[in-house]
Design a protein around this motif. Structure first.
Motif, PDB file in Angstrom:
ATOM      1  N   ASP A  51       0.816  -1.224   0.000  1.00 26.97           N
ATOM      2  CA  ASP A  51       0.000   0.000   0.000  1.00 26.97           C
ATOM      3  C   ASP A  51       0.850   1.275   0.000  1.00 26.97           C
ATOM      4  O   ASP A  51       0.332   2.357  -0.242  1.00 26.97           O
ATOM      5  CB  ASP A  51      -0.980   0.006   1.179  1.00 26.97           C
ATOM      6  CG  ASP A  51      -2.118  -0.985   0.997  1.00 26.97           C
ATOM      7  OD1 ASP A  51      -2.317  -1.494  -0.126  1.00 26.97           O
ATOM      8  OD2 ASP A  51      -2.825  -1.265   1.996  1.00 26.97           O
ATOM      9  N   THR A  52       2.152   1.145   0.262  1.00 25.74           N
ATOM     10  CA  THR A  52       3.030   2.326   0.229  1.00 25.74           C
ATOM     11  C   THR A  52       3.526   2.642  -1.184  1.00 25.74           C
ATOM     12  O   THR A  52       4.058   3.717  -1.416  1.00 25.74           O
ATOM     13  CB  THR A  52       4.259   2.162   1.156  1.00 25.74           C
ATOM     14  OG1 THR A  52       5.099   1.117   0.646  1.00 25.74           O
ATOM     15  CG2 THR A  52       3.833   1.861   2.588  1.00 25.74           C
ATOM     16  N   PHE A  53       3.371   1.686  -2.112  1.00 26.74           N
ATOM     17  CA  PHE A  53       3.809   1.904  -3.491  1.00 26.74           C
ATOM     18  C   PHE A  53       2.728   2.629  -4.274  1.00 26.74           C
ATOM     19  O   PHE A  53       1.541   2.433  -4.024  1.00 26.74           O
ATOM     20  CB  PHE A  53       4.125   0.574  -4.183  1.00 26.74           C
ATOM     21  CG  PHE A  53       5.118  -0.300  -3.460  1.00 26.74           C
ATOM     22  CD1 PHE A  53       6.253   0.229  -2.878  1.00 26.74           C
ATOM     23  CD2 PHE A  53       4.911  -1.664  -3.364  1.00 26.74           C
ATOM     24  CE1 PHE A  53       7.168  -0.577  -2.211  1.00 26.74           C
ATOM     25  CE2 PHE A  53       5.814  -2.482  -2.709  1.00 26.74           C
ATOM     26  CZ  PHE A  53       6.932  -1.938  -2.123  1.00 26.74           C
ATOM     27  N   ASP A  54       3.129   3.466  -5.248  1.00 33.86           N
ATOM     28  CA  ASP A  54       2.153   4.120  -6.116  1.00 33.86           C
ATOM     29  C   ASP A  54       1.339   3.076  -6.877  1.00 33.86           C
ATOM     30  O   ASP A  54       0.128   3.200  -7.021  1.00 33.86           O
ATOM     31  CB  ASP A  54       2.836   5.050  -7.115  1.00 33.86           C
ATOM     32  CG  ASP A  54       3.426   6.286  -6.437  1.00 33.86           C
ATOM     33  OD1 ASP A  54       3.068   6.574  -5.278  1.00 33.86           O
ATOM     34  OD2 ASP A  54       4.257   6.958  -7.085  1.00 33.86           O
ATOM     35  N   MET A  55       2.035   2.049  -7.367  1.00 35.78           N
ATOM     36  CA  MET A  55       1.376   0.957  -8.085  1.00 35.78           C
ATOM     37  C   MET A  55       2.105  -0.339  -7.790  1.00 35.78           C
ATOM     38  O   MET A  55       3.333  -0.351  -7.694  1.00 35.78           O
ATOM     39  CB  MET A  55       1.401   1.192  -9.601  1.00 35.78           C
ATOM     40  CG  MET A  55       0.598   2.361 -10.069  1.00 35.78           C
ATOM     41  SD  MET A  55       0.767   2.605 -11.854  1.00 35.78           S
ATOM     42  CE  MET A  55      -0.103   1.179 -12.480  1.00 35.78           C
ATOM     43  N   PHE A  56       1.338  -1.421  -7.650  1.00 32.51           N
ATOM     44  CA  PHE A  56       1.965  -2.733  -7.577  1.00 32.51           C
ATOM     45  C   PHE A  56       1.064  -3.741  -8.272  1.00 32.51           C
ATOM     46  O   PHE A  56      -0.152  -3.592  -8.329  1.00 32.51           O
ATOM     47  CB  PHE A  56       2.279  -3.140  -6.128  1.00 32.51           C
ATOM     48  CG  PHE A  56       1.237  -3.995  -5.476  1.00 32.51           C
ATOM     49  CD1 PHE A  56       1.340  -5.380  -5.497  1.00 32.51           C
ATOM     50  CD2 PHE A  56       0.151  -3.426  -4.848  1.00 32.51           C
ATOM     51  CE1 PHE A  56       0.374  -6.170  -4.898  1.00 32.51           C
ATOM     52  CE2 PHE A  56      -0.815  -4.204  -4.251  1.00 32.51           C
ATOM     53  CZ  PHE A  56      -0.708  -5.589  -4.273  1.00 32.51           C
ATOM     54  N   PHE A  57       1.720  -4.736  -8.839  1.00 32.84           N
ATOM     55  CA  PHE A  57       1.031  -5.808  -9.536  1.00 32.84           C
ATOM     56  C   PHE A  57       1.565  -7.120  -9.000  1.00 32.84           C
ATOM     57  O   PHE A  57       2.717  -7.195  -8.603  1.00 32.84           O
ATOM     58  CB  PHE A  57       1.329  -5.763 -11.045  1.00 32.84           C
ATOM     59  CG  PHE A  57       1.059  -4.437 -11.675  1.00 32.84           C
ATOM     60  CD1 PHE A  57      -0.191  -4.135 -12.179  1.00 32.84           C
ATOM     61  CD2 PHE A  57       2.064  -3.479 -11.763  1.00 32.84           C
ATOM     62  CE1 PHE A  57      -0.433  -2.911 -12.760  1.00 32.84           C
ATOM     63  CE2 PHE A  57       1.828  -2.255 -12.353  1.00 32.84           C
ATOM     64  CZ  PHE A  57       0.571  -1.964 -12.857  1.00 32.84           C
TER      65      PHE A  57
END
Length: 130
Positions: free
Chosen positions: A99-105
């Motif tokens: 949740d701290t990343f701008d985007m994650f996949f």
């Protein structure tokens, strides 16, 4: 973008376990092989993801792509829900980091596409058993 490849290896279920983490992208190529004691195979996979994300977060990436050959890890993270209390506790830590990343996949990949992380996980178990 940072690509995080993770794998767990367990001799027996439960049994001696190791994790393999391979991080690449944005000028990084990091390999981690750690023995984590006796675990079940699924818990080992979740621990590999948590440890990998802890290492990735130190790099301050904005986009992270997770690659795993564990269908249960993939499905659990994708749904953001774990019925099993043991997985749920680790999932909570995983989601706090993602949740701290701008985007994650997160993407499920075949064993053939995860050879680096797999070799690192096996190496961790092998070193401990020798």
């Amino acid at each position: 973008m940072i690509e995080l490849y993770i794998d767990g290896s367990t001799t027996g279920n439960p049994g001696p376990s190791g994790i393999g983490i391979f991080i690449k992208g944005e000028g990084h190529q990091i390999k981690i092989s750690e023995f984590i004691g006796d675990q079940t195979n699924h818990v080992t996979e979740f621990i590999a993801l948590q440890r990998g994300l802890e290492e990735v977060s130190k790099l301050s990436p904005t986009i992270v792509s997770i690659r795993t050959d564990s269908q249960i890890v993939f499905a659990t993270v994708e749904k953001r829900y774990a019925k099993n209390p043991e997985f749920a506790a680790i999932l909570e830590k995983i989601l706090a980091i993602t949740d701290t990343f701008d985007m994650f996949f997160i993407k499920w990949i075949s064993d053939d596409q995860n050879k680096a992380a797999h070799a690192l996980a096996r190496e961790a178990v092998r070193k401990n058993l020798s």
